[in-house]
Design an enzyme around this catalytic site. Structure first.
Site, PDB file in Angstrom:
ATOM      1  N   GLY A  15      20.305 -24.259  -2.442  1.00  0.00           N
ATOM      2  CA  GLY A  15      20.477 -22.816  -2.284  1.00  0.00           C
ATOM      3  C   GLY A  15      19.284 -21.999  -2.726  1.00  0.00           C
ATOM      4  O   GLY A  15      18.123 -22.329  -2.446  1.00  0.00           O
ATOM      5  N   ILE A  16      19.560 -20.921  -3.453  1.00  0.00           N
ATOM      6  CA  ILE A  16      18.506 -20.014  -3.907  1.00  0.00           C
ATOM      7  C   ILE A  16      17.531 -20.737  -4.837  1.00  0.00           C
ATOM      8  O   ILE A  16      16.320 -20.536  -4.751  1.00  0.00           O
ATOM      9  CB  ILE A  16      19.132 -18.790  -4.607  1.00  0.00           C
ATOM     10  CG1 ILE A  16      19.876 -17.925  -3.583  1.00  0.00           C
ATOM     11  CG2 ILE A  16      18.067 -17.965  -5.322  1.00  0.00           C
ATOM     12  CD1 ILE A  16      20.688 -16.792  -4.197  1.00  0.00           C
ATOM     13  N   ASP A  35      18.656 -29.577 -12.616  1.00  0.00           N
ATOM     14  CA  ASP A  35      19.925 -29.466 -11.907  1.00  0.00           C
ATOM     15  C   ASP A  35      20.872 -30.519 -12.466  1.00  0.00           C
ATOM     16  O   ASP A  35      20.430 -31.561 -12.969  1.00  0.00           O
ATOM     17  CB  ASP A  35      19.730 -29.677 -10.402  1.00  0.00           C
ATOM     18  CG  ASP A  35      20.861 -29.074  -9.576  1.00  0.00           C
ATOM     19  OD1 ASP A  35      20.664 -27.985  -8.999  1.00  0.00           O
ATOM     20  OD2 ASP A  35      21.945 -29.691  -9.507  1.00  0.00           O
ATOM     21  N   ASP A  60      23.061 -30.735 -17.664  1.00  0.00           N
ATOM     22  CA  ASP A  60      24.128 -29.750 -17.567  1.00  0.00           C
ATOM     23  C   ASP A  60      23.744 -28.585 -18.480  1.00  0.00           C
ATOM     24  O   ASP A  60      23.706 -28.733 -19.708  1.00  0.00           O
ATOM     25  CB  ASP A  60      25.442 -30.389 -18.013  1.00  0.00           C
ATOM     26  CG  ASP A  60      26.639 -29.443 -17.927  1.00  0.00           C
ATOM     27  OD1 ASP A  60      26.431 -28.223 -17.786  1.00  0.00           O
ATOM     28  OD2 ASP A  60      27.780 -29.932 -18.028  1.00  0.00           O
ATOM     29  N   TYR A 152      33.895 -14.606 -12.456  1.00  0.00           N
ATOM     30  CA  TYR A 152      32.519 -14.682 -11.962  1.00  0.00           C
ATOM     31  C   TYR A 152      31.834 -13.323 -12.116  1.00  0.00           C
ATOM     32  O   TYR A 152      30.695 -13.244 -12.591  1.00  0.00           O
ATOM     33  CB  TYR A 152      32.510 -15.102 -10.494  1.00  0.00           C
ATOM     34  CG  TYR A 152      31.122 -15.178  -9.889  1.00  0.00           C
ATOM     35  CD1 TYR A 152      30.306 -16.284 -10.123  1.00  0.00           C
ATOM     36  CD2 TYR A 152      30.639 -14.141  -9.096  1.00  0.00           C
ATOM     37  CE1 TYR A 152      29.035 -16.353  -9.577  1.00  0.00           C
ATOM     38  CE2 TYR A 152      29.363 -14.198  -8.543  1.00  0.00           C
ATOM     39  CZ  TYR A 152      28.562 -15.311  -8.786  1.00  0.00           C
ATOM     40  OH  TYR A 152      27.300 -15.361  -8.244  1.00  0.00           O
ATOM     41  N   LYS A 156      28.391 -12.393 -14.347  1.00  0.00           N
ATOM     42  CA  LYS A 156      27.150 -11.842 -13.806  1.00  0.00           C
ATOM     43  C   LYS A 156      26.825 -10.476 -14.404  1.00  0.00           C
ATOM     44  O   LYS A 156      25.664 -10.085 -14.494  1.00  0.00           O
ATOM     45  CB  LYS A 156      27.232 -11.785 -12.281  1.00  0.00           C
ATOM     46  CG  LYS A 156      27.199 -13.173 -11.641  1.00  0.00           C
ATOM     47  CD  LYS A 156      25.969 -13.942 -12.078  1.00  0.00           C
ATOM     48  CE  LYS A 156      25.855 -15.317 -11.460  1.00  0.00           C
ATOM     49  NZ  LYS A 156      24.656 -16.053 -11.919  1.00  0.00           N
ATOM     50  N   VAL A 184      24.389 -14.048  -0.019  1.00  0.00           N
ATOM     51  CA  VAL A 184      23.246 -14.787   0.517  1.00  0.00           C
ATOM     52  C   VAL A 184      23.786 -16.009   1.238  1.00  0.00           C
ATOM     53  O   VAL A 184      24.773 -16.614   0.812  1.00  0.00           O
ATOM     54  CB  VAL A 184      22.285 -15.207  -0.615  1.00  0.00           C
ATOM     55  CG1 VAL A 184      21.093 -15.979  -0.062  1.00  0.00           C
ATOM     56  CG2 VAL A 184      21.800 -13.970  -1.382  1.00  0.00           C
ATOM     57  N   THR A 186      24.283 -19.155   1.538  1.00  0.00           N
ATOM     58  CA  THR A 186      24.281 -20.463   0.884  1.00  0.00           C
ATOM     59  C   THR A 186      25.696 -21.029   0.990  1.00  0.00           C
ATOM     60  O   THR A 186      26.596 -20.401   1.545  1.00  0.00           O
ATOM     61  CB  THR A 186      23.891 -20.347  -0.602  1.00  0.00           C
ATOM     62  OG1 THR A 186      24.912 -19.596  -1.285  1.00  0.00           O
ATOM     63  CG2 THR A 186      22.547 -19.648  -0.771  1.00  0.00           C
TER      64      THR A 186
END
Length: 244
Positions: A15-16, A35, A60, A152, A156, A184, A186
């Site tokens: 993704g991004i 990752d 992680d 979520y 953010k 976006v 993804t």
């Protein structure tokens, strides 16, 4: 724009994050790509050519001990690191009424605590050495305008507060900014409820979709000296959404 820069990118395997890695490498930076998914990191390495200076590290971000171990590795192998992109995140696309306690913990551990751990250890390293650096935190339009997934959204929103506070705490050495994209294209977009997608699109003044590479271009700019006067700011890449 990023020659001689060494950049840590979390959530770098897809993704991004993957586009941020590509963008940094294309501008001459060295990148340490992190990752949780080892296969994604392997695929990322295979996609880059021999000219790129790319290192990968599986971990992680929500585990404090794992992040501590990573920064021991950084001290030993990449002590000249000067940039951090906190990008790793998770989105469950659930209504707050349906969340279980362990699911709340998982989202907040990755989306908030992971950013805190990396910011703390990166900031401590550069401040002790009195070196200039940059942190970019990936937030979201949902952190500014609310989310159909409240957990979520709050995660953010927390990142916007973390960004401003770290900009103060880490000055004058480290610039800290946030990037808050709209939807976006993804894998995450596939699980956003249709009504929410339509709402986002109805507010936008530009009808060109925001792509992962568009977000990466903004991140590369903020990492560069061209953004030397920006800190504590949020760059909302949302096609002019929510102006009306």
């Amino acid at each position: 724009m990023l020659k001689k820069r060494k950049v840590i990118v979390t959530g770098a395997g897809s993704g991004i994050g993957k586009e941020i890695v590509k963008g940094c490498l294309n501008e001459g930076a060295s990148v340490i790509a992190c990752d949780i998914n080892g296969n994604s990191l392997n695929n990322l390495s295979l996609a880059m050519d021999d000219r790129n200076v790319l290192y990968t590290y599986q971990l992680d971000v929500s585990k404090y001990e794992a992040v501590t171990k990573f920064f021991y590795y950084i001290e030993a192998e990449h002590s000249d690191v000067d940039c951090l992109v906190n990008n790793a995140g998770i989105y469950l696309a659930k209504n707050i009424l349906d969340y279980q306690a362990d699911e709340m913990d998982k989202v907040l551990d990755i989306n908030v605590k992971g950013f805190i751990y990396f910011s703390q250890m990166f900031g401590k390293k550069l401040l002790e050495e009195k070196r200039k650096g940059v942190i970019i935190n990936m937030s979201s339009v949902s952190g500014m305008e609310g989310s159909s997934d409240a957990i979520y959204g709050l995660s953010k929103a927390a990142i916007l507060g973390l960004t401003k506070s770290c900009a103060m705490n880490f000055s004058p050495y480290i610039r800290v900014n946030a990037v808050a994209p709209t939807m976006v294209n993804t894998t995450m977009m596939g699980i956003i409820p249709d009504w929410r997608k339509e709402e986002y699109l109805s507010h936008q003044l530009i009808n060109t979709p925001v792509l992962p590479e568009d977000v990466a271009e903004t991140v590369v700019f903020l990492l560069s000296d061209k953004a030397k006067h920006y800190t504590g700011a949020t760059f909302d890449i949302n096609n002019g959404g929510y102006l009306r």
